[in-house]
Each structure stands twice: as structure tokens, then as C-alpha cells.
Design a protein around this motif. Structure first.
Motif, PDB file in Angstrom:
ATOM      1  N   ASN A  95      71.343  12.179   9.049  1.00 37.42           N
ATOM      2  CA  ASN A  95      73.549  12.309   8.784  1.00 37.42           C
ATOM      3  C   ASN A  95      72.872  11.671  10.096  1.00 37.42           C
ATOM      4  N   ASP A  96      72.739  10.876  11.258  1.00 37.77           N
ATOM      5  CA  ASP A  96      72.413  11.807  12.702  1.00 37.77           C
ATOM      6  C   ASP A  96      73.768  11.142  13.528  1.00 37.77           C
ATOM      7  N   LEU A 109      72.105   9.432  25.613  1.00 38.86           N
ATOM      8  CA  LEU A 109      70.673   8.901  26.469  1.00 38.86           C
ATOM      9  C   LEU A 109      70.107   8.237  25.259  1.00 38.86           C
ATOM     10  N   LYS A 110      70.366   9.096  24.250  1.00 39.95           N
ATOM     11  CA  LYS A 110      69.608   8.372  23.502  1.00 39.95           C
ATOM     12  C   LYS A 110      69.821   6.807  22.412  1.00 39.95           C
ATOM     13  N   TYR A 111      71.012   6.777  23.219  1.00 49.90           N
ATOM     14  CA  TYR A 111      71.695   5.469  22.876  1.00 49.90           C
ATOM     15  C   TYR A 111      70.670   4.236  23.943  1.00 49.90           C
ATOM     16  N   TRP A 163      66.530  -1.504  19.680  1.00 52.26           N
ATOM     17  CA  TRP A 163      66.813  -1.473  18.636  1.00 52.26           C
ATOM     18  C   TRP A 163      67.704  -3.201  18.597  1.00 52.26           C
ATOM     19  N   ASN A 164      68.416  -3.676  19.487  1.00 53.04           N
ATOM     20  CA  ASN A 164      68.774  -5.231  20.145  1.00 53.04           C
ATOM     21  C   ASN A 164      67.565  -5.906  19.308  1.00 53.04           C
ATOM     22  N   GLU A 165      66.113  -6.423  19.473  1.00 51.03           N
ATOM     23  CA  GLU A 165      65.553  -6.803  19.380  1.00 51.03           C
ATOM     24  C   GLU A 165      65.365  -6.173  17.962  1.00 51.03           C
ATOM     25  N   TRP A 166      65.206  -5.293  17.638  1.00 50.22           N
ATOM     26  CA  TRP A 166      64.944  -5.225  15.930  1.00 50.22           C
ATOM     27  C   TRP A 166      65.178  -5.740  15.009  1.00 50.22           C
ATOM     28  N   ASP A 226      73.829   1.109  13.651  1.00 49.70           N
ATOM     29  CA  ASP A 226      74.451   1.368  15.138  1.00 49.70           C
ATOM     30  C   ASP A 226      72.910   2.549  15.701  1.00 49.70           C
ATOM     31  N   ASN A 227      72.303   2.404  16.467  1.00 44.50           N
ATOM     32  CA  ASN A 227      71.361   2.881  16.873  1.00 44.50           C
ATOM     33  C   ASN A 227      70.487   3.317  15.851  1.00 44.50           C
ATOM     34  N   SER A 228      69.715   2.862  14.603  1.00 44.88           N
ATOM     35  CA  SER A 228      68.994   2.873  13.722  1.00 44.88           C
ATOM     36  C   SER A 228      68.653   2.140  12.959  1.00 44.88           C
TER      37      SER A 228
END
Length: 405
Positions: A154-155, A182-184, A191-194, A208-210
Motif C-alpha cells: 500500500n506504498d 525523493l523516492k520518485y 520506472w520509465n524504462e521498465w 505510477d512509481n511501482s
């Protein structure tokens, strides 16, 4: 007689991940309905056969097969993850990590495509940091085994502190926001590449961001109800909670008995383990053992892969590894790095904990126990003699707490 089905388990080669998946695999074997095949790094060749599992080895680009624990520990040391840094400092200094993982998971995706073709499983279980397109597109039922803390599931929920931050659920939400930003920033390139990669393969875009897709599938996770975060955010129906994902020791390990040199010594019995990774910081292990030598109690120590580089004081006994699930029932207190397996296994046996977190979810586990009054969090590298020895006596003599456990 009903024909056995085949369960294929694809797991991150980290010790904690493997142990949790071993527990699930053992239950599948116990049912008699499954043969269980682990798709595992060749670094772990033979490790799973000891538990009566089959192995489908994933080749590694290394000159020779080395000790996997030392290999992964070396990587953590190089990343600065076994040094005195706060979670937010680690986040700032480890930004290359997600980018490196993208390449590793692209390779795994191709390897798993071949493994699935060879094994022809009826169900696939995965425990990974990234989703795996070849698994998701195989058309075979998928189950996520989540061996980390449920906080990460549930991050994106702002009612909870961000995973790996070590922040209290009662903490400053402005700090939560800064950490999330900062994590983003740290993850966005990877994330974009994956995300581009999996979409090109035919998968739906990621959240988003997962990097994971556990929210889409049946997911099992091990975490005691008493310390779960469901009092703040209820879990979705596809997440199934177990108090632990605890493996049984394999039959080659004899029943553990208190070593002779400790049997007749006075004091309570305490288990001290910084995990296979944390123990490679020999200087800190020596520092902590020097502190614990001043205690009136006895200690069983998991010394780690560099066990031959330091000696233990007279009130201690230890080996490179000890059968943890056999030791825990015998002790009165546990001093731990706070890995998820150790937390859940210790909780299962009702032992109070002092937690010395090193990285990742260990910070969250330490803070959660402290918030709930079920343990004490100390600084792994800076705790003083007085802080450690006082914490030991406090927990051993807290009758109310020991009744809760």
C-alpha cells in the motif's frame, strides 16, 4: 489417483526471499498434490534440493560459481548499504540501484520464458522486486509471494509512511512527503524504462512509481496481525495474510541443543543475529559483541560468512550460521537486524526483540515494534554500551510485555 500438478517458484536469490518461498513450497509438497520446481540462480545450485524441491537453474554472468551470500553482501557493501546512514541518506546515495535492476530483470524475463516452456507449470509463484512479463503473459495462474513488509503493498496510500523510510505511523507527514518525492526522483528513470519494456512486451502499464503488479493477482504475505497496518488501511481482498511464512528446517539439520559451554553459565539466553548480509560488516559485529560481553547473560550468535575473522567472548557461542527456527524457542530475547523472516519467526515464538536495522524494510519493522511497545529500536552503528545493556534488561524484566508475547 489424481495426477500431481506442477508449481513453478521464481524467487529473488536473497536469503529472506528464498526462505519465505521455501515455506510456501513445503506446504504445497505436504498437500501431495504438487511437485515444486524452483527457478533459481545457479549461485544457489543444490540449496533447494535439500528441501526436496526440483531446481531449474538460471545462468549467471559470472566467471565461476561463488558463495551467494558473500556475493550479495559484497554488492551491498559497494552500494554503501551496510554503513551508518539514515533511510533518506541511503535513498539519496543508491539511485543507481533501480537502473541496474532493470537490466537484471530483462535478463530474467528471457530466462523465465525458457523455464516456463521447459517446466510447463500449472501455477507460477513469484517473489521479485519487479514484475516479470514472460510470467504475466504466460496464461498460467500467478500467485505473488510477498516476503517483505505489507507496507509496500500500500506504498502509495498517504495514510501510511512510505516503505523503507523507517518513519513512525504517528510521525510528521511532511517528512513522509519529502521521502516519497525523493523516492520518485530516484526511481523515475528506471520506472520509465521498465514500464516501456513491459508495455512493448504486451503488458498493461504499471502503476505510477511501482515495479510490481501484486495488486492484480492473488498475493500471500507473512506478517503478524498484531503488527500489521490493517488498523490504519485495510488490505484488498486479493491479499491473504499469514502470521508468518516460516520454513521447516530440512531433515539434514539435527535438533539444536544449547551448547555445553553455555549450559551451566548464569543469565538468560539471548539470540544475536544481524542476518547473513549485516554480519559481513565485521568491525560492527566485533563492536556489538564487545558490548554484549559486558552483559550478565548468555548469547547464541549467528556470526555470518566472515565468521573466521573474529572470536567471541566467553559468554557467547556461535557459528557461521545457526538453525534459527530451532534456536528461537530456546531463547528469552532476540537481538536482530529486523529482516522480515526473523521478525515474523521471532514473533511466532513469542520473544521480545531489540532491532538494529541496516536497510530497506528493517527500518520499518524496527519502528513498528517500537511504536507498539513490542520491542526497542537502536542505532545499529552508534548504540552505546548503556543503551544496549539497558534495553536488554528492560525487555527481559518487562513482565507485562512478556505476557503479551
Amino acid at each position: 489417483m489424481t495426477k500431481q500438478k506442477t508449481a513453478l517458484v521464481s524467487v529473488n536469490a536473497g536469503v529472506g526471499h528464498v526462505n519465505a518461498c521455501v515455506a510456501v513450497g513445503q506446504r504445497l509438497l505436504d498437500s501431495g498434490n504438487y511437485r515444486v520446481v524452483f527457478a533459481i540462480s545457479e549461485l544457489l545450485k543444490g540449496k533447494l534440493k535439500a528441501y526436496s524441491f526440483e531446481e531449474a537453474l538460471i545462468p549467471e554472468d559470472i566467471p565461476e560459481v561463488v558463495d551467494p551470500v558473500k556475493c550479495f553482501a559484497k554488492k551491498l557493501l559497494e552500494m554503501g548499504m551496510l554503513t551508518d546512514q539514515t533511510p533518506i541518506e541511503m535513498l539519496k546515495h543508491s539511485r543507481k540501484g533501480p537502473v541496474d535492476l532493470v537490466q537484471l530483470y530483462k535478463k530474467l524475463d528471457k530466462d523465465m520464458e525458457q523455464v516456463i516452456s521447459d517446466v510447463k507449470p500449472d501455477v507460477i509463484l513469484i517473489d521479485h522486486l519487479f514484475c516479470v512479463p514472460s510470467v504475466e503473459l504466460s496464461g498460467i495462474p500467478l500467485v505473488w509471494v510477498w516476503s517483505s513488509i505489507p507496507l509496500f503493498l500500500n506504498d502509495d496510500d498517504e495514510r501510511l509512511p512510505p516503505g523503507a523510510s523507517g518513519y513512525s505511523v504517528n510521525g510528521n507527514r511532511d517528512e513522509w512527503k519529502v521521502y516519497r518525492e525523493l523516492k520518485y526522483e530516484a526511481n523515475i528513470s528506471a520506472w520509465n524504462e521498465w514500464n516501456d519494456y513491459i508495455v512493448l512486451k504486451g503488458c498493461p502499464p504499471l502503476r505510477d512509481n511501482s515495479f510490481i503488479t501484486a495488486h492484480k493477482w492473488l498475493t500471500v504475505y507473512g506478517y503478524p496481525k498484531e503488527i500489521d497496518y490493517t488498523d490504519i488501511v485495510p488490505m484488498a481482498k486479493n491479499y491473504i495474510q499469514f502470521d508468518n511464512l516460516m520454513r521447516r528446517e530440512n531433515n539434514n539439520i539435527e535438533k539444536f541443543e544449547i551448547p555445553e559451554q553455555l549450559k551451566d553459565k548464569p543469565g538468560k539466553l539471548i539470540y544475536f543475529s544481524m542476518g547473513s548480509m549485516g554480519a559481513v560488516n565485521v568491525e560492527n559485529m566485533k563492536r556489538l559483541c564487545t558490548i554484549l560481553a559486558k552483559s550478565k547473560h548468555r548469547f547464541i550468535v549467528s556470526k555470518g560468512p566472515k565468521h573466521d575473522e573474529y572470536d567471541l567472548p566467553d559468554n557467547m557461542w556461535g557459528q557461521s550460521t545457526v538453525p534459527q527456527v530451532s534456536v528461537l524457542p530456546l531463547v528469552d530475547l532476540v537481538i536482530t537486524h529486523g529482516g522480515n523472516n526473523t521478525i515474523t519467526e521471532t514473533f511466532n515464538y513469542g520473544k521480545p526483540m531489540i532491532v538494529l536495522p541496516l536497510f530497506y524494510d528493517q527500518f520499518d519493522n524496527a519502528q513498528r515494534l517500537q511504536d507498539l511497545g513490542l520491542g526497542i529500536r537502536l542505532n545499529t552503528y552508534k548504540c552505546t554500551d548503556e543503551e544496549m545493556l539497558t534495553a536488554i534488561e528492560k525487555l527481559l524484566n518487562d513482565n507485562e510485555l512478556n505476557e503479551k508475547y
